[in-house]
Design a protein around this motif. Structure first.
Motif, PDB file in Angstrom:
ATOM      1  N   ALA A   1       1.018  -1.271   0.135  1.00  0.00           N
ATOM      2  CA  ALA A   1       0.000  -0.065  -0.157  1.00  0.00           C
ATOM      3  C   ALA A   1       0.883   1.015  -0.218  1.00  0.00           C
ATOM      4  O   ALA A   1       1.270   1.234   0.712  1.00  0.00           O
ATOM      5  N   VAL A   2       0.276   2.079  -0.957  1.00  0.00           N
ATOM      6  CA  VAL A   2       1.660   3.318  -0.804  1.00  0.00           C
ATOM      7  C   VAL A   2       0.444   4.828  -0.844  1.00  0.00           C
ATOM      8  O   VAL A   2      -0.702   4.959  -0.932  1.00  0.00           O
ATOM      9  N   VAL A   3       0.295   5.416   0.624  1.00  0.00           N
ATOM     10  CA  VAL A   3      -0.644   6.518   1.150  1.00  0.00           C
ATOM     11  C   VAL A   3      -0.224   7.585   0.611  1.00  0.00           C
ATOM     12  O   VAL A   3       1.211   8.254   1.294  1.00  0.00           O
ATOM     13  N   ILE A   4      -1.242   8.093   0.186  1.00  0.00           N
ATOM     14  CA  ILE A   4      -0.842   9.701  -0.551  1.00  0.00           C
ATOM     15  C   ILE A   4      -0.889  10.718   0.953  1.00  0.00           C
ATOM     16  O   ILE A   4      -2.325  11.324   0.551  1.00  0.00           O
ATOM     17  N   PHE A   5      -0.302  12.042   0.962  1.00  0.00           N
ATOM     18  CA  PHE A   5      -0.757  12.779   1.568  1.00  0.00           C
ATOM     19  C   PHE A   5      -0.669  13.856   0.813  1.00  0.00           C
ATOM     20  O   PHE A   5       0.294  14.487   0.475  1.00  0.00           O
ATOM     21  N   GLN A   6      -1.783  14.087   0.086  1.00  0.00           N
ATOM     22  CA  GLN A   6      -1.425  15.188  -1.356  1.00  0.00           C
ATOM     23  C   GLN A   6      -1.940  16.636  -0.946  1.00  0.00           C
ATOM     24  O   GLN A   6      -3.183  16.930  -0.005  1.00  0.00           O
ATOM     25  N   PRO A   7      -1.147  17.845  -0.926  1.00  0.00           N
ATOM     26  CA  PRO A   7      -1.316  18.862  -0.811  1.00  0.00           C
ATOM     27  C   PRO A   7      -2.132  19.599  -1.769  1.00  0.00           C
ATOM     28  O   PRO A   7      -1.946  18.895  -2.865  1.00  0.00           O
ATOM     29  N   ALA A   8      -2.574  21.077  -1.871  1.00  0.00           N
ATOM     30  CA  ALA A   8      -3.266  21.956  -3.099  1.00  0.00           C
ATOM     31  C   ALA A   8      -4.315  21.455  -3.583  1.00  0.00           C
ATOM     32  O   ALA A   8      -4.130  21.124  -4.936  1.00  0.00           O
ATOM     33  N   GLU A   9      -4.995  20.866  -3.172  1.00  0.00           N
ATOM     34  CA  GLU A   9      -6.231  20.254  -3.546  1.00  0.00           C
ATOM     35  C   GLU A   9      -6.743  21.436  -4.637  1.00  0.00           C
ATOM     36  O   GLU A   9      -7.652  21.112  -6.403  1.00  0.00           O
ATOM     37  N   GLU A  10      -6.900  22.926  -3.638  1.00  0.00           N
ATOM     38  CA  GLU A  10      -8.067  23.015  -4.333  1.00  0.00           C
ATOM     39  C   GLU A  10      -7.333  24.393  -4.926  1.00  0.00           C
ATOM     40  O   GLU A  10      -6.548  25.285  -4.672  1.00  0.00           O
ATOM     41  N   GLY A  11      -7.202  24.018  -6.668  1.00  0.00           N
ATOM     42  CA  GLY A  11      -6.462  25.089  -7.272  1.00  0.00           C
ATOM     43  C   GLY A  11      -5.226  24.911  -7.374  1.00  0.00           C
ATOM     44  O   GLY A  11      -4.190  25.020  -8.115  1.00  0.00           O
ATOM     45  N   GLY A  12      -4.349  23.867  -6.795  1.00  0.00           N
ATOM     46  CA  GLY A  12      -3.104  23.938  -6.684  1.00  0.00           C
ATOM     47  C   GLY A  12      -2.956  23.016  -7.639  1.00  0.00           C
ATOM     48  O   GLY A  12      -1.132  23.400  -7.934  1.00  0.00           O
ATOM     49  N   ALA A  13      -3.621  21.985  -7.885  1.00  0.00           N
ATOM     50  CA  ALA A  13      -3.008  20.813  -8.778  1.00  0.00           C
ATOM     51  C   ALA A  13      -2.502  19.982  -8.209  1.00  0.00           C
ATOM     52  O   ALA A  13      -1.006  19.965  -8.924  1.00  0.00           O
ATOM     53  N   GLY A  14      -2.545  19.402  -6.675  1.00  0.00           N
ATOM     54  CA  GLY A  14      -0.737  19.203  -6.203  1.00  0.00           C
ATOM     55  C   GLY A  14      -0.583  17.427  -6.823  1.00  0.00           C
ATOM     56  O   GLY A  14       0.153  17.116  -6.955  1.00  0.00           O
TER      57      GLY A  14
END
Length: 297
Positions: A19-32
């Motif tokens: 399993a790879v778990v992603i804590f993604q930044p900048a979803e709201e407009g930043g295209a993280g």
């Protein structure tokens, strides 16, 4: 939600594969998501499948809402600057009224959805900002409009971009104003792959029961999870090689039971690799953290 799922998986090992778990930044407009993929997320962690869960405040507690195919819209930005000819409110005939030009633009842009887009398709054009003037008796020299475009297919996305440019050019010629358009293509359509949607639906029904798993209509909101789905096309899921690496990232599933993630991973791994072995993986405490926040364990 994701951190809790990671802890549960690390403590129980209740899944097949890695399993790879992603804590993604900048979803709201930043295209993280796009930035992480550009950094090599998929290849660096050998991700074969991508699954997402998203809170759904409007969904009944303890239920799931799932859909195959387009589930969330693409989004584009419209930025328009109008330059007319300022003047006194009592002498409009020797001015080019930027407010009137802006009003004509707003009305004309709405005609695109009404008359250029197939009625059986979905599209939204919303102009949500209109800035002009600062005095009640002065016709302003300039005006600015800002808005958003939402579509559910790439074809309609391209059509609207073309028509917006044509409408802007036409209004400029008709009014004599100078109109600058900055049309920015942003997130693509979020499209769920059929095979992986079937897996998620099966797991959801095992947890919540058939009556609490619903097929949802598409939403005209946008989500940069779409980049993740573009990065892993359907064909990569149909090849059973070694154990699967499934990626869990915060659409659209709403649940109250943390065992959902483990069961989703387990089922995805078995579908992908036939359940040949159960991988212990690596402890979250010994996880690797990428520049943009990806834990692998």
């Amino acid at each position: 939600m994701l951190l809790g799922a990671a802890r549960y998986l690390a403590e129980t090992r209740n899944f097949a594969g890695d399993a790879v778990v992603i804590f993604q930044p900048a979803e709201e407009g930043g295209a993280g998501a796009a930035a992480m993929i550009k950094d090599g997320l998929m290849d660096r962690f050998a991700i074969d499948q991508v699954y997402g869960m998203h809170n759904g405040p409007g969904i009944p507690l303890g239920s799931f809402a799932i859909r195959s195919g387009p589930i969330m819209a693409s989004t584009d930005d419209i930025n328009i600057r109008i330059e007319g000819l300022g003047g006194h409110a009592a002498r409009p005939h020797i001015s080019i009224d930027s407010v009137l030009v802006g009003a004509q633009l707003i009305t004309a842009l709405q005609s695109i959805v009404a008359r250029s887009v197939d009625p059986l398709e979905s599209a939204v054009i919303s102009i949500c900002e209109f800035h002009a003037g600062n005095a009640r008796n002065v016709i302003p020299q300039t005006a600015e409009l800002k808005g958003t475009v939402r579509t559910l297919t790439p074809e309609v996305k391209l059509l609207i971009a073309k028509r917006v440019r044509e409408v802007v050019d036409g209004v400029a010629k008709m009014t004599g104003a100078k109109i600058d358009l900055d049309y920015v293509s942003k997130y693509p359509v979020t499209v769920n792959h059929a095979a992986q949607t079937d897996i998620a639906t099966q797991v959801a029904k095992e947890i919540a029961g058939d009556a609490n798993v619903h097929e949802m209509p598409p939403l005209m909101g946008a989500e940069d999870f779409s980049y993740m789905l573009e990065a892993r096309p359907v064909r990569s899921f149909s090849v059973a090689t070694a154990t699967a690496r499934a990626c869990i990232i915060p659409p659209i599933i709403s649940t109250t039971r943390r065992s959902c993630t483990a069961r989703l991973l387990d089922q995805a791994g078995r579908e992908h690799a036939g359940g040949v072995r159960r991988s212990a993986g690596r402890l979250l405490g010994n996880a690797r953290l990428s520049e943009r926040g990806c834990y692998a364990f």
